[in-house]
Design an enzyme around this catalytic site. Structure first.
Site, PDB file in Angstrom:
ATOM      1  N   HIS A 122       0.878  -1.179   0.000  1.00 42.89           N
ATOM      2  CA  HIS A 122       0.000   0.000   0.000  1.00 42.89           C
ATOM      3  C   HIS A 122       0.912   1.225   0.000  1.00 42.89           C
ATOM      4  CE1 HIS A 122      -2.719   2.972   1.924  1.00 42.89           C
ATOM      5  NE2 HIS A 122      -3.723   2.195   1.604  1.00 42.89           N
ATOM      6  N   ASP A 199       3.283  -4.643   7.956  1.00 46.89           N
ATOM      7  CA  ASP A 199       2.089  -3.798   7.852  1.00 46.89           C
ATOM      8  C   ASP A 199       0.876  -4.717   8.018  1.00 46.89           C
ATOM      9  OD1 ASP A 199      -0.147  -2.455   7.014  1.00 46.89           O
ATOM     10  OD2 ASP A 199       0.709  -1.708   5.139  1.00 46.89           O
ATOM     11  N   GLN A 202      -4.300  -4.993   6.845  1.00 48.35           N
ATOM     12  CA  GLN A 202      -5.287  -5.971   6.370  1.00 48.35           C
ATOM     13  C   GLN A 202      -5.225  -7.255   7.190  1.00 48.35           C
ATOM     14  OE1 GLN A 202      -7.663  -5.466   3.993  1.00 48.35           O
ATOM     15  NE2 GLN A 202      -6.913  -3.372   3.780  1.00 48.35           N
ATOM     16  N   LYS A 225      -9.884  -0.791  10.947  1.00 49.11           N
ATOM     17  CA  LYS A 225      -9.989  -1.974  10.077  1.00 49.11           C
ATOM     18  C   LYS A 225     -10.347  -3.218  10.881  1.00 49.11           C
ATOM     19  CE  LYS A 225      -7.220  -0.185   6.498  1.00 49.11           C
ATOM     20  NZ  LYS A 225      -7.743   0.202   5.215  1.00 49.11           N
ATOM     21  N   CYS A 363      -4.836   2.519  -3.521  1.00 46.62           N
ATOM     22  CA  CYS A 363      -3.567   3.029  -2.971  1.00 46.62           C
ATOM     23  C   CYS A 363      -2.450   2.013  -3.162  1.00 46.62           C
ATOM     24  CB  CYS A 363      -3.694   3.377  -1.484  1.00 46.62           C
ATOM     25  SG  CYS A 363      -4.880   4.641  -1.135  1.00 46.62           S
TER      26      CYS A 363
HETATM   27  N1  PMP Z   1      -1.562  -0.695   4.568  1.00 50.16           N
HETATM   28  C1  PMP Z   1      -2.528  -1.457   4.041  1.00 50.16           C
HETATM   29  C2  PMP Z   1      -2.193  -2.831   3.560  1.00 50.16           C
HETATM   30  C3  PMP Z   1      -3.836  -0.972   3.965  1.00 50.16           C
HETATM   31  O1  PMP Z   1      -4.807  -1.736   3.459  1.00 50.16           O
HETATM   32  C4  PMP Z   1      -4.121   0.337   4.449  1.00 50.16           C
HETATM   33  C5  PMP Z   1      -5.515   0.913   4.357  1.00 50.16           C
HETATM   34  N2  PMP Z   1      -6.179   0.651   3.175  1.00 50.16           N
HETATM   35  C6  PMP Z   1      -3.072   1.075   4.997  1.00 50.16           C
HETATM   36  C7  PMP Z   1      -1.817   0.536   5.041  1.00 50.16           C
HETATM   37  C8  PMP Z   1      -3.285   2.452   5.542  1.00 50.16           C
HETATM   38  O2  PMP Z   1      -4.155   2.403   6.640  1.00 50.16           O
HETATM   39  P1  PMP Z   1      -4.694   3.765   7.297  1.00 50.16           P
HETATM   40  O3  PMP Z   1      -5.279   4.559   6.186  1.00 50.16           O
HETATM   41  O4  PMP Z   1      -5.717   3.282   8.286  1.00 50.16           O
HETATM   42  O5  PMP Z   1      -3.546   4.437   7.956  1.00 50.16           O
END
Ligand code: PMP
Length: 405
Positions: A122, A199, A202, A225, A363
Site C-alpha cells: 500500500h 504492515d 489488512q 480496520k 492506494c
Molecule cells: N496498509 C494497508 C495494507 C492498507 O490496506 C491500508 C488501508 N487501506 C493502509 C496501510 C493504511 O491504513 P490507514 O489509512 O488506516 O492508515
C-alpha cells in the site's frame, strides 16, 4: 460461531438502506463497520468519565487514564506482545509507519543503505520509506511479484544483502488479497540480522497475529480496520528497538525533564506518544478486540474462508469477468474487472443497487502497473457478510454487463 442474523444485529449500520435498497457492504478492506458495543464504549467515555489522560489528579482524568492503559494491555494480549511498553498508540497504520520510518532513518540509515519492500505494498508502506531514503541517500529495493499476485521468494533472498537495513512488507495485499509468507520473510531477514516491519492493516482483520511467534520487530495496524474507531492505530516494536530509537514527535507527555538547553524523554511507551492521544478511540479499539475475541478468531477465519470460496466460485462463473490476485493464500478480498467496462462504471452502477465496493487503484499503484491496468473493482468481505449478499453482487454484475450490452 453465533448465528449470522444475530451477529449482524450487533452492527446498527448493516440494517440501513441506501437508495431504498438494503445495504450490501463489501468495502471492509477500506474500513469495517462498528458493533454497538464499540459505539457505546466511545460514547460512555464522553458521557461519563472524559478527562485528559495522564494529566490530572482528579477523578475523571484517573478514570480515562485507567481506561486508556487498560486498552493498551488488551492490545498487548491480542497481538501477544511481551510487554505493554512495546505497544504504542498512534493515529493509524499510516501514522505508525511514518513515525518508525522517521525515527529508524534518523538513527540507523546512511547513504547507500537499502530498504526492501514488496511490489504489493500500500502507498502507506512505500511513501514514508521513499521520503526517508530521499533524506538519507538510501535506496528502496522491491521484491517482484508473479501473475498470481504473489511475491517471488527467490528474488527476495537475492535482494537481502549487507546493505539491507530493514525489510517492510504487508501481511496481506489490500489490492489483491494475497497473504504473504511473513514468517519466512522474517526468518530470512533475521538470518542476516535485518529487522522487519509488518504492515498488519489488512492482516489484523483476518488473521491471527502473534508478534512473539512471528518474531516481528515492528507490527502496525489501524483500529478502524478491526471494527474499532477511526483515528487510532498501533505501533508494536520490540523493546530493544524502541528504547534505542528517538521519538518521531515532540510535545507534552513524552518528556521527562524540559529546559531550553536540553530535554530528556519519558520512558516507554510514553516516549512515543506526544500530546493528547485519542484515548476514547483507544478504549473503543479495546472493546472491538474483545468483540472479535468473543466471536472467536478461528470462527471468523473459517467463516471468511467460506465466503471467499463462495464468492470466488460465483464471480469466476461470470463470463468476461477476470479476477486479479489468484494466489491460493488469500484474505476474503476479490479484485476484478469486467471485459470492456471501466471499473468506475461497474462500481457506480453497483452502488445504485445498494452494493458498496471499492474502485480504483486501492492506494497500490505499483500493483496496478504490474497488470497494466488503471484499477479494479474490489469486494472485500468479512464475517458479517452473507452468501445472499454475494448472490446480490453476482446478479448486480450481470446487470452491469447487460446495461453495457
Ligand atoms: N496498509 C494497508 C495494507 C492498507 O490496506 C491500508 C488501508 N487501506 C493502509 C496501510 C493504511 O491504513 P490507514 O489509512 O488506516 O492508515
Amino acid at each position: 460461531m453465533r448465528d449470522i442474523a444475530d451477529i449482524r444485529a450487533d452492527f446498527p449500520i448493516l440494517s440501513r438502506k441506501v437508495y431504498n435498497k438494503p445495504l450490501v457492504y463489501f468495502d471492509n478492506g477500506a474500513t469495517t463497520q462498528k458493533p454497538q458495543c464499540v459505539l457505546d464504549a466511545v460514547d460512555e467515555v464522553y458521557k461519563s468519565y472524559n478527562g485528559n489522560i495522564h494529566r490530572g489528579v482528579h477523578f475523571l482524568s484517573d478514570m480515562s487514564s485507567e481506561g486508556y492503559e487498560g486498552a493498551r494491555e488488551k492490545v498487548r494480549s491480542f497481538i501477544n506482545a511481551g510487554r505493554k511498553e512495546e505497544v504504542i498508540f498512534t493515529s493509524g497504520t499510516t501514522g505508525s509507519i511514518n513515525g518508525i520510518a522517521f525515527s529508524f532513518g534518523e538513527r540507523y540509515i546512511k547513504p547507500g543503505d537499502e530498504i526492501i519492500l514488496s511490489r504489493l505494498e500500500h502507498h502507506a508502506n512505500i511513501v514514508p520509506w521513499q521520503m526517508m531514503c530521499q533524506r538519507k541517500g538510501a535506496v528502496l529495493r522491491v521484491i517482484p511479484i508473479n501473475d498470481n499476485g504473489e511475491i517471488i521468494p527467490e528474488d527476495y533472498h537475492k535482494l537481502l544483502s549487507k546493505k539491507t537495513k530493514l525489510v517492510a512488507v504487508t501481511q496481506a495485499s489490500n489490492a489483491l488479497g494475497t497473504v504473504l509468507p511473513i514468517k519466512e520473510i522474517i526468518e530470512a531477514a533475521h538470518s542476516v540480522d535485518v529487522p522487519v516491519l509488518i504492515d498488519g492493516a489488512q492482516g489484523i482483520q483476518h488473521g491471527f497475529v502473534d508478534v512473539k511467534a512471528l518474531d516481528s520487530d515492528f507490527y502496525v495496524f489501524s483500529g478502524h480496520k478491526i471494527y474499532g474507531p477511526a483515528g487510532i492505530g498501533i505501533l508494536y516494536g520490540k523493546e530493544k528497538w524502541l528504547s534505542e530509537l528517538d521519538p518521531f514527535q515532540g510535545g507534552g507527555d513524552m518528556v521527562d525533564k524540559v529546559t531550553f538547553e536540553k530535554t530528556t524523554y519519558n520512558q516507554l511507551p510514553f516516549k512515543f506518544e506526544a500530546g493528547t492521544m485519542n484515548y476514547p478511540a483507544a478504549i473503543g479499539l479495546a472493546t472491538a478486540l474483545d468483540y472479535v475475541s468473543g466471536l472467536g478468531r478461528e470462527n471468523i477465519a473459517a467463516r471468511e474462508k467460506e465466503l471467499l470460496l463462495y464468492a470466488t466460485d460465483r464471480l469466476s462463473a461470470i463470463k468476461g469477468l477476470k479476477i486479479y490476485g489468484t494466489s491460493g493464500k488469500k484474505i476474503s478480498t476479490i479484485s476484478f474487472l469486467l471485459k470492456d467496462i471501466h471499473q468506475y462504471d461497474t462500481g457506480m452502477i453497483l452502488d445504485k443497487m445498494g452494493i458498496a465496493v471499492r474502485t480504483g487503484t486501492h492506494c497500490a499503484q505499483p500493483v496496478m502497473d504490474y497488470y497494466r491496468i488503471d484499477g479494479t473493482v474490489r469486494a472485500s468481505l468479512c464475517f458479517y457478510n452473507t452468501l445472499e449478499e454475494i448472490d446480490s453482487l453476482a446478479e448486480g454484475i450481470e446487470k452491469v454487463k447487460s446495461m453495457f450490452g
